[in-house]
Structures are given as structure tokens and as C-alpha cells.
Write an enzyme that holds these catalytic residues in place. Structure first.
Site, PDB file in Angstrom:
ATOM      1  N   ASN A 182       0.651  -0.853   0.066  1.00  0.00           N
ATOM      2  CA  ASN A 182       0.405  -0.115   0.297  1.00  0.00           C
ATOM      3  C   ASN A 182       1.001   1.138  -0.544  1.00  0.00           C
ATOM      4  O   ASN A 182       0.718   2.551   0.694  1.00  0.00           O
ATOM      5  CB  ASN A 182      -0.970  -0.030   0.931  1.00  0.00           C
ATOM      6  CG  ASN A 182      -0.876  -0.243   2.436  1.00  0.00           C
ATOM      7  OD1 ASN A 182       0.829   0.087   2.590  1.00  0.00           O
ATOM      8  ND2 ASN A 182      -1.350  -0.376   3.654  1.00  0.00           N
ATOM      9  N   ARG A 187       3.723   7.418  11.389  1.00  0.00           N
ATOM     10  CA  ARG A 187       2.916   7.017  12.764  1.00  0.00           C
ATOM     11  C   ARG A 187       2.713   8.209  13.322  1.00  0.00           C
ATOM     12  O   ARG A 187       3.338   9.016  13.540  1.00  0.00           O
ATOM     13  CB  ARG A 187       3.888   5.800  12.919  1.00  0.00           C
ATOM     14  CG  ARG A 187       3.645   4.667  12.761  1.00  0.00           C
ATOM     15  CD  ARG A 187       2.186   3.687  13.243  1.00  0.00           C
ATOM     16  NE  ARG A 187       2.292   2.251  11.916  1.00  0.00           N
ATOM     17  CZ  ARG A 187       1.819   1.981  10.808  1.00  0.00           C
ATOM     18  NH1 ARG A 187       1.241   2.911  10.381  1.00  0.00           N
ATOM     19  NH2 ARG A 187       1.945   0.958  10.482  1.00  0.00           N
ATOM     20  N   GLN A 208      -5.126   3.726  18.573  1.00  0.00           N
ATOM     21  CA  GLN A 208      -5.813   4.317  17.236  1.00  0.00           C
ATOM     22  C   GLN A 208      -7.283   2.490  17.547  1.00  0.00           C
ATOM     23  O   GLN A 208      -6.309   1.748  18.491  1.00  0.00           O
ATOM     24  CB  GLN A 208      -5.340   3.373  15.670  1.00  0.00           C
ATOM     25  CG  GLN A 208      -4.521   4.733  15.237  1.00  0.00           C
ATOM     26  CD  GLN A 208      -3.930   5.011  13.804  1.00  0.00           C
ATOM     27  OE1 GLN A 208      -3.620   5.408  13.233  1.00  0.00           O
ATOM     28  NE2 GLN A 208      -4.613   3.542  13.751  1.00  0.00           N
ATOM     29  N   HIS A 213      -7.529   6.387  10.052  1.00  0.00           N
ATOM     30  CA  HIS A 213      -5.862   6.005  10.015  1.00  0.00           C
ATOM     31  C   HIS A 213      -6.423   4.736   7.899  1.00  0.00           C
ATOM     32  O   HIS A 213      -6.721   4.009   8.188  1.00  0.00           O
ATOM     33  CB  HIS A 213      -5.386   4.903  10.527  1.00  0.00           C
ATOM     34  CG  HIS A 213      -4.627   4.411   9.769  1.00  0.00           C
ATOM     35  ND1 HIS A 213      -3.489   4.029  10.671  1.00  0.00           N
ATOM     36  CD2 HIS A 213      -3.404   4.470   8.597  1.00  0.00           C
ATOM     37  CE1 HIS A 213      -2.437   3.490  10.049  1.00  0.00           C
ATOM     38  NE2 HIS A 213      -2.510   3.813   9.055  1.00  0.00           N
TER      39      HIS A 213
HETATM   40  P1  NDP Z   1      10.144   1.435   4.004  1.00  0.00           P
HETATM   41  O1  NDP Z   1      10.709   0.537   4.775  1.00  0.00           O
HETATM   42  O2  NDP Z   1      10.218   1.254   2.337  1.00  0.00           O
HETATM   43  O3  NDP Z   1      11.002   3.258   4.179  1.00  0.00           O
HETATM   44  C1  NDP Z   1      11.194   3.109   5.218  1.00  0.00           C
HETATM   45  C2  NDP Z   1      12.299   4.320   5.431  1.00  0.00           C
HETATM   46  O4  NDP Z   1      12.231   4.594   6.587  1.00  0.00           O
HETATM   47  C3  NDP Z   1      13.654   3.451   4.577  1.00  0.00           C
HETATM   48  O5  NDP Z   1      14.183   4.352   3.750  1.00  0.00           O
HETATM   49  C4  NDP Z   1      14.318   3.884   5.948  1.00  0.00           C
HETATM   50  O6  NDP Z   1      15.647   4.005   6.154  1.00  0.00           O
HETATM   51  C5  NDP Z   1      13.894   5.004   6.818  1.00  0.00           C
HETATM   52  N1  NDP Z   1      14.376   5.467   8.316  1.00  0.00           N
HETATM   53  C6  NDP Z   1      14.270   4.553   8.683  1.00  0.00           C
HETATM   54  N2  NDP Z   1      14.692   5.167  10.173  1.00  0.00           N
HETATM   55  C7  NDP Z   1      14.562   6.507   9.548  1.00  0.00           C
HETATM   56  C8  NDP Z   1      15.403   7.479  10.537  1.00  0.00           C
HETATM   57  N3  NDP Z   1      15.542   7.449  11.787  1.00  0.00           N
HETATM   58  N4  NDP Z   1      15.279   8.690   9.932  1.00  0.00           N
HETATM   59  C9  NDP Z   1      15.230   9.113   8.348  1.00  0.00           C
HETATM   60  N5  NDP Z   1      14.416   7.961   7.752  1.00  0.00           N
HETATM   61  C10 NDP Z   1      15.040   6.456   7.995  1.00  0.00           C
HETATM   62  O7  NDP Z   1       9.156   1.760   3.953  1.00  0.00           O
HETATM   63  P2  NDP Z   1       7.367   2.561   3.142  1.00  0.00           P
HETATM   64  O8  NDP Z   1       7.519   3.846   3.148  1.00  0.00           O
HETATM   65  O9  NDP Z   1       6.564   1.681   2.430  1.00  0.00           O
HETATM   66  O10 NDP Z   1       6.465   2.926   4.785  1.00  0.00           O
HETATM   67  C11 NDP Z   1       7.300   3.933   5.991  1.00  0.00           C
HETATM   68  C12 NDP Z   1       6.187   4.066   6.330  1.00  0.00           C
HETATM   69  O11 NDP Z   1       5.183   4.620   6.554  1.00  0.00           O
HETATM   70  C13 NDP Z   1       5.945   1.941   7.348  1.00  0.00           C
HETATM   71  O12 NDP Z   1       7.062   2.258   8.011  1.00  0.00           O
HETATM   72  C14 NDP Z   1       4.687   2.852   8.037  1.00  0.00           C
HETATM   73  O13 NDP Z   1       5.262   3.615   9.192  1.00  0.00           O
HETATM   74  C15 NDP Z   1       4.211   3.617   7.715  1.00  0.00           C
HETATM   75  N6  NDP Z   1       3.112   3.385   6.835  1.00  0.00           N
HETATM   76  C16 NDP Z   1       1.584   3.692   7.053  1.00  0.00           C
HETATM   77  C17 NDP Z   1       0.935   3.656   5.954  1.00  0.00           C
HETATM   78  C18 NDP Z   1      -0.774   4.279   6.162  1.00  0.00           C
HETATM   79  O14 NDP Z   1      -1.674   3.393   5.220  1.00  0.00           O
HETATM   80  N7  NDP Z   1      -0.949   5.439   6.768  1.00  0.00           N
HETATM   81  C19 NDP Z   1       0.635   2.232   4.957  1.00  0.00           C
HETATM   82  C20 NDP Z   1       1.997   1.938   5.215  1.00  0.00           C
HETATM   83  C21 NDP Z   1       2.736   2.675   5.724  1.00  0.00           C
HETATM   84  P3  NDP Z   1      16.873   2.967   5.579  1.00  0.00           P
HETATM   85  O15 NDP Z   1      16.410   1.494   5.020  1.00  0.00           O
HETATM   86  O16 NDP Z   1      18.188   3.390   4.920  1.00  0.00           O
HETATM   87  O17 NDP Z   1      16.676   2.310   7.020  1.00  0.00           O
END
Ligand code: NDP
Length: 395
Positions: free
Chosen positions: A147, A285, A314, A333
Site C-alpha cells: 500500500n 505513525r 488507534q 487511518h
Molecule cells: P520503507 O521501508 O520503504 O521506507 C522506510 C524508510 O525509512 C527507509 O528508507 C528507512 O531508511 C527510513 N528510516 C528508518 N529510520 C529512519 C530515521 N531514523 N530517519 C530517517 N529515515 C529513516 O517503508 P514504506 O515507505 O513503505 O513505509 C514507511 C512507513 O509508512 C511504514 O513504516 C509505516 O509506518 C507507514 N505506513 C503507513 C501507512 C498508512 O496507511 N498510513 C501504510 C503503509 C505504511 P533505511 O532503510 O535507509 O535505513
């Protein structure tokens, strides 16, 4: 035979199934990075159906019961008398969605002696105490990418809604007014603004790509820098840290996971480093933002507006201040649970179950915790620890 407990959000208040607006949804074959969408052996639902609520059952009942497994679906998830907590005691597998999270705290994990697999039907497994899951050899898996694009579209909608002051203008129509000045007194063009994402992952990149045609300046920060090719294609400015990012931008969109490192990242101190009148969009989140600091900043004008679809806990209580603070564009959400998204994460949940129940490996990109440690996507994007604190008091 396994006992599977699945916690889903309640049915629509009117009826189930709903009267669908469209007959079908487009068929997506691949994700933008070329990886494949879920590939279960088959599905027992029609893509476009409402699957994420209790009656939708993620389309899993036939598959699981035909194999002799016990499948319990409920939305009753809070407190010791809830169906979830009672059934958890001898459950082998828990399925939950971030939209209506079944918080798997250390206490609950301690009671769930047989629990071996926790599946997030969607993305974001912070409702599970990952430290405890690792310690108790529970595998945690989610449907990576299912998603991400859905969320990025919601973000674009929210950016435009806030900057152009859409919601108050819409309300003037409902109030039968024609109050042009009231509508536009907080309305700007997005063109020329600086937009930054916290993280450069799947959702963040999709947001940046979608906003590029608006002729904005694009920025991001992440723990790992994106390949130069991606930075060039999107014209991105990389920031070593979030402080530098927020100082440079007019609009910040948050896309990192909730981990002990990012919990309360947007506190008063960081928000005060933003330009006065900045916007924050948070679809990552709720706990990444300090609840009271956001309210204060919306009231003082430090933030021009705040929008997002993530809260803590939630469902958000009726008196959650983000429901009533000025200049917000919150939704429940929902961004990752469009009917289109549901078809993908329901299929992905089935793929994970088929692998697990047949003793085949789960795709590496779906793994968050395995064999007592962070694994797969979890190893790259998460930090081990617990972010479920505070959910115990939820009734
Ligand atoms: P990804 O795993 O593709 O991306 C997450 C990114 O966050 C990675 O690039 C990671 O970096 C980075 N990251 C982790 N820790 C840090 C930090 N401290 N500072 C900066 N960057 C950081 O996941 P998605 O993009 O698919 O999803 C991201 C988040 O969105 C999910 O974890 C979830 O919480 C939320 N989400 C919400 C939804 C909704 O319905 N509202 C649905 C789907 C997701 P690296 O890997 O380079 O360490």
C-alpha cells in the site's frame, strides 16, 4: 492444525457488502521497483471488494478452513476481556492491520505461549513489541510495498488540501456561503515551495516523484543516502539530518517507520526549528509526532496546518486533541486501506500464510523479525526495540 486469530476493523455501519462505486479496479502487475505484487496460489475474493473489515475476513476463511485450520476474526481487541486477548492464549498466528492494530505488547506475548507468527496485513509492524517478538522467536512479517503507492496518493491530496485551504473552502459551500475572502485568506500555490520527506523509502520516493511536476524544490533525509541516479532524476537535495531538512522546507512529509529512534521525533524543539507557517503531513505513525507539541504549534501559527491519518492509540479516543485543533486536515487511518490496497495486502497475507503453513520460506522482503533478530526489510529499515508503550491503557 493451526489456530489463527485475525483482528480487523468493524464493518461499515450501514451494511456489508457495501454498494460499490465501481465494478473493478486496475490490475497492477509489478511495483515501481520491478518487484512482483503478491503471488498466492489463488485468491477467493474479487479485487475491489471490501476485505479489511470483519465480514471481509481478508478473503481467507475458505482457504484456511478447507485445510482444517481454525480461523477467528474479530474487531474486539482492547482489554483483558476482549475476544482478541482471550483467543490469543492458544493462537499460533495473529493477523492484524495497522489501521485497527492489535497491540502485541510484551505482556500479551508472554500470555501467547503458542504464538509463532504475527502478520501485518499492510505495512508497519510497530504495534508489535519487536524486541519481545525476537526474544520469543516469533516471526513478524508484513506485506511490503502493498500500500505504499496508496499512501503516497493520500499525501499528495493532503499537501494540496492544506496549502490551498481546501477543507475550509469546502465547508463554506456546505454552509451555503460564497465567502471567497474567508476561503482564500490561508490559500497559497504549491509552486516554488520546498518539500522535504523524512526518509527516502518506498512511500517517500513515490511522494517525491508525484510532487515533482508541481515545480517544487525537493529535499529528503534518510539514514542511507539514495543512489545518485535517483537524486538526479528527482532533483533531490539530501540533508544529513532532520534538523537541516526542516529548516530548509515549507512542507515536511514523514515516511520513516516508528522505532525507538523516531518516537516523538517531531517534538517542540524540532518544530521550532521549522520556518514559521510550515506544514507537516504525517502518514507514517502518530507517535512520531508529540501530540501536544503539534496542537500548540497549530494554535500558535508555528505550523500553518497539520494533516495525516495516523494517531496513537488507534482508534483515537473521541477527545483526542488532533480532532479539534485549528488548521488540521486529519482523516482516520485510511490511506493504506483503499479497496485497491486491500486486494494487494489480502493476497500478500495469503501468500505469507501459504508459505508458512507449507513450510516454505517467506519472501525476504516481507520479513521484519525472524530467528530471534531483525530480518529482511526489518533489518534495513527498523531499529530493534519496543514502541507499543501506552497501548496497555487502551480500553
Ligand atoms: P520503507 O521501508 O520503504 O521506507 C522506510 C524508510 O525509512 C527507509 O528508507 C528507512 O531508511 C527510513 N528510516 C528508518 N529510520 C529512519 C530515521 N531514523 N530517519 C530517517 N529515515 C529513516 O517503508 P514504506 O515507505 O513503505 O513505509 C514507511 C512507513 O509508512 C511504514 O513504516 C509505516 O509506518 C507507514 N505506513 C503507513 C501507512 C498508512 O496507511 N498510513 C501504510 C503503509 C505504511 P533505511 O532503510 O535507509 O535505513
Amino acid at each position: 492444525m493451526a489456530k489463527i486469530i485475525c483482528v480487523l476493523y468493524p464493518d461499515p455501519i450501514d451494511s456489508y457488502p457495501p454498494n460499490y462505486a465501481r465494478e473493478q479496479i486496475p490490475k497492477i502487475e509489478k511495483y515501481p521497483d520491478g518487484s512482483s505484487v503478491p503471488t498466492p496460489s489463488q485468491i477467493d475474493f474479487k479485487p475491489g471488494e471490501l476485505l479489511g473489515c470483519v465480514s471481509g475476513e481478508l478473503g481467507l476463511r475458505k482457504f484456511l478452513e478447507d485445510k482444517g485450520h481454525t480461523f477467528i476474526v474479530t474487531s474486539d481487541k482492547e482489554g483483558p476481556d476482549s475476544v482478541f486477548e482471550k483467543e490469543l492464549a492458544d493462537a499460533d498466528i495473529v493477523i492484524s492491520q495497522p489501521f485497527w492494530p492489535a497491540y502485541l505488547t510484551e505482556e500479551r506475548i508472554a500470555k501467547a505461549k503458542k504464538l509463532k507468527l504475527a502478520i501485518t496485513a499492510g505495512i508497519g509492524s510497530d504495534h508489535v513489541d519487536l524486541q519481545s517478538a525476537a526474544k520469543n522467536d516469533i516471526t513478524v512479517a508484513e506485506v511490503t510495498y502493498s500500500n505504499s503507492i496508496s499512501v503516497s496518493e493520500h499525501v499528495v491530496m493532503m499537501v494540496l488540501s492544506l496549502v490551498r485551504n481546501y477543507i475550509p473552502s469546502y465547508e463554506w459551500v456546505i454552509k451555503k456561503g460564497w465567502n471567497i475572502a474567508d476561503c482564500v485568506e490561508r490559500s497559497y500555490d504549491l509552486e516554488g515551495m520546498s518539500v522535504g520527506t523524512v526518509a527516502g523509502g518506498r512511500i517517500a520516493q513515490a511522494v517525491l516523484k508525484r510532487l515533482k511536476p508541481f515545480d517544487v524544490k525537493l529535499h529528503y533525509t534518510d539514514r542511507h543516502r539514495l543512489p545518485e541516479k535517483v537524486e538526479k532524476e528527482l532533483g533531490l537535495t539530501f540533508h544529513e539530518n532532520v534538523e537541516s531538512l526542516v529548516a530548509a522546507c515549507d512542507i515536511i512529509s514523514i515516511h520513516c517507520p516508528l522505532t525507538p529512534e523516531t518516537e516523538n521525533l517531531f517534538n517542540e524543539k524540532l518544530i521550532n526549528k521549522m520556518k514559521r507557517g510550515s506544514y507537516i503531513i504525517n502518514t507514517a505513525r502518530g507517535k512520531i509526532c508529540d501530540k501536544d507539541a503539534i496542537v500548540k504549534a497549530c494554535e500558535s501559527g508555528q505550523l500553518a496546518a497539520y494533516a495525516g491519518d495516523v494517531w496513537f492509540p488507534q482508534p483515537a479516543p473521541a477527545d483526542h486533541p488532533w480532532r479539534t485543533m485549528p488548521h488540521h486536515g486529519m482523516t482516520p487511518h485510511i490511506s493504506g486501506t483503499s479497496l485497491s490496497a486491500q486486494a494487494r495486502y489480502a493476497a500478500g497475507t495469503r501468500e505469507i500464510l501459504e508459505c508458512w503453513l507449507d513450510g516454505r520460506p517467506i519472501r525476504d522482503e516481507y520479513l521484519i523479525v525472524a530467528n530471534g533478530d531483525l530480518a529482511g526489510v526489518g533489518k534495513h529499515s527498523y531499529t530493534v526495540g519496543n514502541t507499543t508503550g501506552g497501548s496497555e491503557g487502551v480500553k
